[in-house]
Design a protein around this motif. Structure first.
Motif, PDB file in Angstrom:
ATOM      1  N   LEU A  53       0.837  -1.215   0.000  1.00 41.99           N
ATOM      2  CA  LEU A  53       0.000   0.000   0.000  1.00 41.99           C
ATOM      3  C   LEU A  53       0.867   1.259   0.000  1.00 41.99           C
ATOM      4  N   ASP A  54       2.024   1.158   0.657  1.00 40.99           N
ATOM      5  CA  ASP A  54       2.945   2.290   0.626  1.00 40.99           C
ATOM      6  C   ASP A  54       3.447   2.512  -0.804  1.00 40.99           C
ATOM      7  N   ALA A  55       3.765   1.419  -1.487  1.00 43.66           N
ATOM      8  CA  ALA A  55       4.227   1.532  -2.886  1.00 43.66           C
ATOM      9  C   ALA A  55       3.118   2.110  -3.766  1.00 43.66           C
ATOM     10  N   VAL A  56       1.883   1.721  -3.474  1.00 45.98           N
ATOM     11  CA  VAL A  56       0.744   2.242  -4.244  1.00 45.98           C
ATOM     12  C   VAL A  56       0.638   3.751  -4.059  1.00 45.98           C
ATOM     13  N   ALA A  57       0.689   4.182  -2.802  1.00 42.50           N
ATOM     14  CA  ALA A  57       0.552   5.617  -2.531  1.00 42.50           C
ATOM     15  C   ALA A  57       1.692   6.386  -3.195  1.00 42.50           C
ATOM     16  N   ARG A  58       2.902   5.793  -3.184  1.00 45.85           N
ATOM     17  CA  ARG A  58       4.025   6.517  -3.775  1.00 45.85           C
ATOM     18  C   ARG A  58       3.902   6.613  -5.299  1.00 45.85           C
ATOM     19  N   GLY A 110       1.242   9.088  -6.154  1.00 47.35           N
ATOM     20  CA  GLY A 110       1.711  10.454  -5.916  1.00 47.35           C
ATOM     21  C   GLY A 110       2.605  10.937  -7.044  1.00 47.35           C
ATOM     22  N   THR A 111       3.510  10.085  -7.488  1.00 50.59           N
ATOM     23  CA  THR A 111       4.426  10.462  -8.559  1.00 50.59           C
ATOM     24  C   THR A 111       3.678  10.743  -9.864  1.00 50.59           C
ATOM     25  N   THR A 128      -3.421   7.642  -0.222  1.00 52.29           N
ATOM     26  CA  THR A 128      -2.783   8.175   0.984  1.00 52.29           C
ATOM     27  C   THR A 128      -3.590   7.797   2.224  1.00 52.29           C
ATOM     28  N   ALA A 129      -4.904   7.934   2.110  1.00 48.21           N
ATOM     29  CA  ALA A 129      -5.768   7.589   3.243  1.00 48.21           C
ATOM     30  C   ALA A 129      -5.691   6.096   3.535  1.00 48.21           C
TER      31      ALA A 129
END
Lengths: 583, 583
Positions: free
Chosen positions: B381-386, B389-390, B416-417
């Motif tokens: 999920l962190d990779a998804v948010a990053r 974002g990019t 992000t949420a």
């Protein structure tokens, strides 16, 4: 910017027509503005408000039960004329006198003051009150010079409710004074507005900057800062207002206040709510109880981006007046029973004319000589309209240095209307005096603003001096100009050296009087006086304005001539050209 | 542009807080929006409206007597989530069922539909109605695809008054249907708006041009013309609406109609009045009697410059409903007696939680293996948010070709949420299933819009498949993705070839299932499936959208991949990276 209009010159009139058509339930149009659909009850003081167009819901949107009895509506950003105010007040009058209320701007003060005199001459008891809530526009020691902005609403409302409660005129005025003394506003702005038909903004704020204290017509502010966050904006607004409490309020804690967070046009509702969130928190921290807050657009400037906060520090009486119900096109509060039927005329009220301008009566009889002279007057007014048209942009730029930049627009509207009225009167066979008198009314009506009132006075003085019987000679013209010079000083309150048109008008009148006393014919005498006027106008660049216009930082204009002085000099020169051609 | 905000991500929440603080007399905040200050009387159908923020007074400003019982308020230009709507509807429910009403946008249709299912599961009788008044957004033969704009107001109002008259749920729905069938709008626009925190406008209209039929989120219009005069604008609006009368109206002459001339934000009141003047004249010429016109800002898009005209063709019953009094923060009409005290709770209503988010309960117990897997989920999920974002700006640009350009913003908010919620759940010791379930709710809540609902569904399907007990193996993950693929098709109604994310999700799920069936470990299987996804996303550039998004001129997107398909492919690739690092 303002995009939807037809003829820009007709914008304010057409907007008023559309407004009245959409709000028949509340208002009916009369010459010069609107009054409530139902007549003012006999024996009730009528509260008549007014100001320029472009600030909706100020002023027409605030007419209705619990608020104003009528509104005089001027041209875009220009005061209504005394004639308009007089007409609306007569239509609203319920037999118990009239309180005229308006924001504290020089043009409004002039025209409402003139209207009050005319109403008094009609036997209508009249008082005036100028709202002066904008604390950024002058110091606490000069609070009478402050501009009126969104504080108009609570002050108008307090007086109107007092009137509906049956108070006599002087007590209604005292309520207005009390509410005015306890109402303070402070604003910030992020961008200006572009008026109908203009191709650039009336004023600008640099990108990503905030003008602190900028006026609603672009009057200069007191500082410039980086664009704030919503919370920072709230802190600036609340912090500034808490620093200047009314004299009889020792500390904010324990006080109750009406709060108005006003959007100027394109700062929209959600942004206002984000700011209000912090405003409410900060006032709560200071111990202030907010009563019936208003968050929305109460006084606008087309699509100007800006926001102001108004606080009215309440006592029990002011709180009662603030909480009273109201039912107007743009401001509704609480519950009122069913509206009075629109055709329920109370006895004794003055029937209101329809919105179409009152037809001018046939002109009074005139001698052939005076009718001939009227042709010269017409040629002179044509030359005036042309020279103003040519220089309108330049006049606007000069005026914008320290003022609101509308001098060119106002002069163009006024001079064009004057030429039209003069042409019509001349066509009907009017003499020189009547042609000038009708041109004077048209100029004051259509131009609005201070310069509109003053030019109306100039033309009227000239018309009175020339009359409709004798052929006007040089001496009579010079007498008229001398009378105009005196009347302008009386009306505008400015003297030589104050950096106004008076700095040109007085030496011009003196030079014309001297030259005609020497026996020079009119054209030669005028030529000499016009040269004096041109020099005097240029000399205003070296002056610092001393008083009277309530414009912060008017000292910025050092090095620039006064716009009104400059336009007067241009006009004296143009009139000389017309005299040369016509003799 | 929107200038006053704090953290742009908090804008909608802070605006709602400030709104509620300013309007305690009318509303109280609950999770997901606001309800009336006084409880819905027992036995009265509750009308719950809603939509994205940025359109004030739609939707929160329309809650109060004579109008809605509650409003679910989404993020900026994004539908509220099903959870928000469910929460507001439960708080508004008076025991006689709920009518959910909203504008006809894919995201709203999805979320309100999901909320209706949840309410039904709670035993609350629920109906839904989507207003579809914008005749520029689809032809008369496809009127069910039309967007809802300012026609929301008369349709909401008709249903709400019917509810207050005590009608049962199905009859209230029939009133909504009748009002909807007789309500038509048409709009023009001159400039777009810049959302809080964005550095360029969401959409633009060329200088001195007019977009005909442009949507309130910048959805493409049906043409572009030179800037009209006010009268020309009136002629276009009236002429277009008179060309498409309701089926049971033979001709305009002799009809009565409610008229709403709506400003989108920076076309200001005086301009609207100038336009209304001609609108009234033209409708009068056509023999249409206008009843209780509204000229002002009823549905906005921040400071977008635009105007729309709405007509509701009245019969006696609709006229009664239109003329009924209303008392809401932004819309007040006629006279209502004193408001019910805010604390007068009717028996049997559900007490509403405070606006702060309901505290999440402690997570259900999980095995060590599942808690370990949750760490991998979190990394993914962190990779998804990053990656979102990019690529957010790029996704917005792609989406703007034929859509409203908010895909990047929505995906960023959602991912992000989701990461935040997952981090919190993981910190509390949740297993992989619960971490995904909470991430799913957070994504749908905060992203809003169609993609928010669909991504919520994807994560929820995965969470259900993984559970909190067993260590997730490749097969279980593939099963979850297959279930997600089916759920997204069910919910969104799109199939392969419609140019949506389904064009990527289906082949991705199939490839993952095939690879795991071959016995490949998860990371390798995912790698192969992600390659399939990337190819499938690129191929959407060759597709024409076939249906389902109610976007005129979506065919413009030929040559551009679908934004939702593209973001899904990027995400599958990013998740592969996270799996590689974590194994």
């Amino acid at each position: 910017m303002t995009r939807l209009f037809n003829d820009p010159a007709a914008f304010a009139d057409e907007a008023l027509e559309g407004f009245a058509a959409a709000h028949r339930r509340w208002v009916r149009p009369v010459t010069g503005g609107v009054v409530r659909a139902a007549a003012t009850p006999a024996g009730q003081v009528a509260v008549v408000i007014g100001g320029g167009s472009g600030h909706y819901p100020a002023f027409s949107g605030l007419v209705g039960r619990g608020l104003a009895h009528g509104a005089a509506v001027g041209n875009v950003f220009a005061s209504p004329s005394a004639r308009q105010i007089h007409s609306v007040a007569r239509a609203a009058h319920g037999g118990a006198g009239v309180l005229l209320m308006y924001g504290n701007y020089a043009g409004d003060v002039l025209h409402f003051g003139q209207a009050a005199e005319r109403l008094a001459a009609d036997g209508i008891d009249t008082r005036t009150f100028a709202v002066a809530d904008d604390i950024s526009s002058a110091g606490a020691d000069e609070s009478a010079k402050r501009r009126g902005i969104a504080g108009d609403l609570p002050v108008f409302k307090a007086a109107a409710v007092a009137a509906e409660q049956g108070l006599p005129l002087d007590e209604v005025l005292r309520v207005a004074e009390r509410a005015g003394a306890r109402t303070r506003s402070f604003g910030i702005a992020f961008s200006g507005c572009t008026l109908p038909g203009a191709d650039h903004p009336l004023f600008t704020v640099p990108e990503a900057r905030m003008a602190v204290g900028l006026g609603i017509h672009g009057e200069p502010g007191i500082g410039e800062e980086a664009l704030p966050t919503a919370d920072e904006a709230a802190r600036l607004l609340v912090g500034t207002l808490l620093k200047e409490l009314p004299e009889d309020v020792a500390a904010p804690a324990g006080q109750r206040a009406a709060a108005i967070l006003n959007g100027l046009g394109s700062v929209k509702y959600e942004e206002l709510f984000v700011v209000y969130r912090e405003v409410a928190a900060l006032l709560g921290e200071a111990g202030v109880e907010i009563v019936d807050p208003e968050v929305g657009e109460l006084v606008t400037s087309f699509d100007m981006a800006g926001v102001s906060l108004t606080l009215t520090w309440l006592d029990d009486r002011l709180e009662e007046l603030w909480q009273a119900p109201a039912d107007t096109p743009a401001y509704r509060k609480g519950a009122l029973d069913a509206p009075d039927p629109a055709d329920d005329r109370a006895p004794g009220t003055v029937p209101a004319p329809h919105s179409a301008d009152v037809q001018e009566a046939a002109p009074p009889p005139a001698s052939d000589a005076s009718r001939e002279a009227a042709a010269t007057v017409l040629a002179a007014l044509d030359a005036v309209a042309r020279v103003v048209g040519t220089h309108a942009d330049e006049l606007g730029r000069i005026d914008a240095v320290a003022g609101d930049g509308d001098h060119g627009i106002g002069m163009r509207r006024g001079s064009t209307a004057a030429r039209r009225a003069a042409t019509e009167a001349h066509g009907l066979g009017a003499g020189a005096g009547t042609v000038l008198a009708r041109a004077a009314d048209a100029w004051a009506d259509k131009a609005g603003g201070t310069s509109g009132a003053l030019w109306g006075t100039i033309l009227r003085s000239l018309g009175t001096a020339l009359g409709d019987r004798d052929a006007p000679d040089a001496r009579r013209v010079a007498d008229g100009v001398t009378e105009a010079s005196a009347a302008v000083r009386r009306l505008g309150g400015a003297e030589v050296g104050d950096k106004t048109m008076v700095d040109v008008l007085v030496p011009f009148a003196d030079a014309l009087a001297a030259a005609t006393a020497e026996g020079l014919p009119l054209t030669a005498a005028w030529d000499r006086a016009a040269a004096t006027a041109t020099a005097a106008a240029a000399a205003t660049a070296d002056l610092l304005p001393r008083r009277g216009r309530a414009r912060p930082h008017a000292e910025k204009s050092l090095g620039t001539p006064d716009a009104g002085a400059h336009s007067l000099a241009l006009i004296t020169r143009a009139v000389h050209g017309a005299l040369l051609e016509h003799h």
